[in-house]
Design an enzyme around this catalytic site. Structure first.
Site, PDB file in Angstrom:
ATOM      1  N   PRO A 205      69.223  17.575  46.855  1.00 58.53           N
ATOM      2  CA  PRO A 205      69.373  16.999  47.992  1.00 58.53           C
ATOM      3  C   PRO A 205      69.329  17.628  49.408  1.00 58.53           C
ATOM      4  O   PRO A 205      70.152  18.838  49.544  1.00 58.53           O
ATOM      5  CB  PRO A 205      70.280  15.632  47.868  1.00 58.53           C
ATOM      6  N   PRO A 206      69.046  16.843  50.464  1.00 60.64           N
ATOM      7  CA  PRO A 206      69.144  17.724  51.647  1.00 60.64           C
ATOM      8  C   PRO A 206      70.508  17.868  51.987  1.00 60.64           C
ATOM      9  O   PRO A 206      71.361  16.759  51.825  1.00 60.64           O
ATOM     10  CB  PRO A 206      68.327  16.961  52.759  1.00 60.64           C
ATOM     11  N   GLY A 207      71.035  18.872  52.606  1.00 60.56           N
ATOM     12  CA  GLY A 207      72.401  18.793  53.225  1.00 60.56           C
ATOM     13  C   GLY A 207      73.360  19.423  52.075  1.00 60.56           C
ATOM     14  O   GLY A 207      74.664  19.469  52.261  1.00 60.56           O
ATOM     15  N   GLY A 209      73.644  22.515  50.664  1.00 60.42           N
ATOM     16  CA  GLY A 209      74.270  23.862  51.064  1.00 60.42           C
ATOM     17  C   GLY A 209      73.262  25.025  50.400  1.00 60.42           C
ATOM     18  O   GLY A 209      73.780  25.938  50.387  1.00 60.42           O
ATOM     19  N   LYS A 210      71.667  24.827  50.239  1.00 60.37           N
ATOM     20  CA  LYS A 210      70.862  25.510  49.870  1.00 60.37           C
ATOM     21  C   LYS A 210      70.832  26.709  50.791  1.00 60.37           C
ATOM     22  O   LYS A 210      70.984  28.045  50.351  1.00 60.37           O
ATOM     23  CB  LYS A 210      69.506  24.952  49.572  1.00 60.37           C
ATOM     24  N   GLU A 428      78.878 -12.359  57.050  1.00 62.11           N
ATOM     25  CA  GLU A 428      79.741 -11.170  56.506  1.00 62.11           C
ATOM     26  C   GLU A 428      80.895 -11.740  55.682  1.00 62.11           C
ATOM     27  O   GLU A 428      81.195 -10.979  54.855  1.00 62.11           O
ATOM     28  CB  GLU A 428      80.359 -10.287  57.892  1.00 62.11           C
ATOM     29  N   ASP A 502      69.554  -7.093  53.492  1.00 58.33           N
ATOM     30  CA  ASP A 502      70.016  -7.465  52.111  1.00 58.33           C
ATOM     31  C   ASP A 502      68.807  -7.808  51.218  1.00 58.33           C
ATOM     32  O   ASP A 502      68.818  -7.475  50.160  1.00 58.33           O
ATOM     33  CB  ASP A 502      70.678  -8.515  52.491  1.00 58.33           C
TER      34      ASP A 502
END
Length: 612
Positions: A205-207, A209-210, A428, A502
């Site tokens: 997934p993006p982010g 650390g590649k 809520e 929702d």
């Protein structure tokens, strides 16, 4: 060139003066001063003055005895002859002016044709000379489009990122560190017959650390490191991508052993399947073919290791993924709680914090966050503390930063009418009460009706990390998400558009349960999930119309069942719903202590601890 043009268009030694027809007729022809007229190329008439008239009277300024002395543009020859005949109609034949015609070669006319071509030729020769004179064109910007833009990292100037800066990713670091160790001490591996891996593909997934891991390799390897993005191979010129691939590997081979890192390789390595032929790009495919050849072609690519990173593994060409090109595929998942603690410790080194900041608590409150998200939270917390003129960053700043990253910027200035605020508060509260009495819903932490981002309110949960989700967990989550809509209907006998987000999530989750995970009894253990992506570019679906109607029917029944379940829970606990709604109207935020005071201690706490 300037002197030549000057001599053609303005000759200072030429004493010929240009005159008009009126001046010629009144001052020369009427006074019988004209000796002869020579018409040049049917365009210009050269006028010769009689010898006895030169140097006296009106022709005193003439110094050239031979002539021509004057010139005149005549226009059409026929018109000139007619005017001349009319002007001399009363003159005797013997005294009429002699008219001669002459075709003369003019250098100015020739230059008007030759000069443009000569300038183009000179410009071409100038450019070609510059190309030859700049080391074969390697340093010439006009010839650089076929050369790679990757520059090797200097060994004596290592990058600041090392493996110590890469928190978590234990398995990925082991494989990458083994690669670096192979480059430093190849004899320990080759003595047993092992060969150096040709390529390592980092995916996830993006982010996660590649790119950071690749930077650490550059800092630790001690060999030339070439870094380039996949999009830099493709240009508007045909053949440029393949040329850059050849040049990149040529430079890497010359300085072997070396490492080549291609970031976002999906930009050039997309699949060439027939199903995606309408999206084909010949230039990109040529670049991919050259890349495949360089990775494992007829010539051995000795001493060059290729690192590549992508978060779109499903779109890559199968030929690119095979062993021999990328021998190792390293999947980098989202960090676990322990790995998030390590990532927080790395980023908190540069931030001034106090004793209230608990790293283990921050890691628990950020499930599903990538390393990039955690870095963003730390930075946002520091910015919030600086904005409030604090000396250190506190736990409150990290909490606000997390809420901001997840829900968006708090918009306390947004004006909401009392009626809308009443609906949002009970909406809520409906989420909170419904989730409080469900066993498989994450622990509720806080409920707020302060507008944040696009939402007017939010319920904050503490998600548990799960690898699989059961059918009962799916159903409880759907019931909890439908609690807000059910509360509106129970309290006001009216529903609003506030439940759009929702309803979207519930509908998608229901379709996933029925069509992907095979959790429906009627449809059975069937999955129409497209992991290969081959149906992504097609208009049709992998099931028939009858099956599609059955899926829609089961999805509708599933959603309506959970909606009825949410209404039943809220009707049973309507008093708590009203109290919590009023509390939100008064305070706008309900913390966990307020929730326990109104709803009592959650009965599923022991169950949650047992599951943990």
């Amino acid at each position: 060139m300037i002197l030549l043009l000057f001599s053609v268009f303005y000759n200072p030694f030429d004493s010929t003066k240009e005159i008009s027809w009126l001046q010629f007729e009144k001052e020369m022809l009427s006074k019988s001063a004209v000796d002869k007229i020579v018409v040049i190329n049917k365009e210009t008439a050269e006028i010769y003055i009689k010898a006895d008239k030169i140097g006296s009277g009106e022709f005193e300024e003439i110094t050239n005895d031979k002539g021509p002395h004057y010139s005149m543009a005549i226009g059409a020859v026929e018109s000139f002859e007619a005017k001349l005949e009319k002007a001399q109609e009363n003159v005797e034949m013997a005294q009429k002016v002699e008219v001669l015609y002459e075709d003369r070669f003019e250098i100015g006319t020739l230059l008007s044709w030759i000069l443009p071509f000569a300038l183009i030729l000179l410009f071409y020769l100038f450019i070609m000379r510059r190309m030859r004179g700049s080391a074969g064109g390697l340093n010439n910007p006009m010839m650089n489009f076929g050369k790679t833009k990757a520059k090797p990292t200097r060994i004596d100037e290592k990058t600041k990122v090392t493996f110590k800066d890469v928190a978590g990713l234990k398995e990925a670091k082991v494989e990458i560190m083994e690669l670096v160790d192979f480059l430093k001490r190849p004899e320990e591996y080759t003595r047993l017959g092992a060969r150096i891996p040709k390529g390592v593909l980092l995916t996830g997934p993006p982010g996660t650390g590649k790119t950071l891991l690749a930077k650490a390799v550059a800092g630790e390897s001690g060999v030339p490191f070439y870094s380039m993005s996949g999009s830099e191979f493709v240009e508007m010129f045909v053949g440029v991508g393949a040329s850059r691939v050849r040049d990149l590997f040529k430079q890497a081979k010359e300085k072997a052993p070396s490492i080549v890192f291609i970031d976002e390789i999906d930009a050039v390595g997309r699949s060439r399947d027939k199903a995606k032929s309408f999206q084909s790009n010949d230039e990109r495919e040529n670049t991919l073919n050259q890349l495949l050849s360089e990775l494992d072609g007829f010539e051995a690519n000795s001493g060059v290791i290729v690192l590549a990173a992508t978060n779109r593994l499903d779109v890559l060409d199968k030929a690119l993924l095979r062993a021999g090109r990328f021998d190792r595929h390293i999947y980098m998942e989202l960090p676990t709680r322990i790995e998030r603690e390590e990532i927080f410790n790395v980023h908190l080194k540069r931030i001034k914090t106090d004793d209230s900041v608990k790293v283990d608590l921050l890691a628990s409150l950020t499930p599903g966050f990538s390393g990039a998200d955690i870095a963003n939270i730390c930075n946002e917390a520091a910015l919030l503390a600086a904005r409030n003129k604090k000396e250190v960053v506190t736990n409150e700043d990290f909490t606000q930063a997390r809420d901001r990253v997840v829900g968006g910027l708090e918009r306390s200035s947004k004006i909401i009418s009392p009626n809308e605020k009443l609906i949002v508060a009970h909406h809520e509260a409906g989420h909170a009460v419904t989730s409080w009495y469900l066993n498989h819903v994450d622990s509720l932490v806080k409920v707020s009706i302060i507008p944040r981002g696009k939402s007017l309110g939010a319920a904050w949960y503490l998600p548990k990390e799960r690898n699989i989700i059961t059918k009962s967990q799916f159903e409880d989550q759907m019931c909890s998400m439908l609690g807000g809509r059910a509360a509106e209907e129970i309290m006001f006998s009216e529903i609003s558009s506030g439940a759009l987000d929702d309803l979207e999530k519930v509908t998608k989750q229901a379709y996933n349960m029925v069509a992907f995970y095979g959790l429906d009894k009627v449809i059975g253990p069937l999955s129409y999930y497209d992991s290969s992506g081959q149906y992504q570019g097609m208009m049709g679906k992998p099931y028939s119309e009858e099956m599609g109607m059955q899926i829609d029917k089961e999805v509708h029944a599933l959603v309506m069942k959970q909606y009825k379940r949410a209404k039943d829970i809220l009707k049973e606990h309507s008093e708590e719903l009203q109290k919590l709604g009023q509390l939100l109207l008064d305070k706008e935020v309900a913390e966990i202590e307020d929730l326990e005071e109104i709803l009592g201690e959650r009965k599923v706490k022991n169950l949650l601890k047992m599951n943990d």
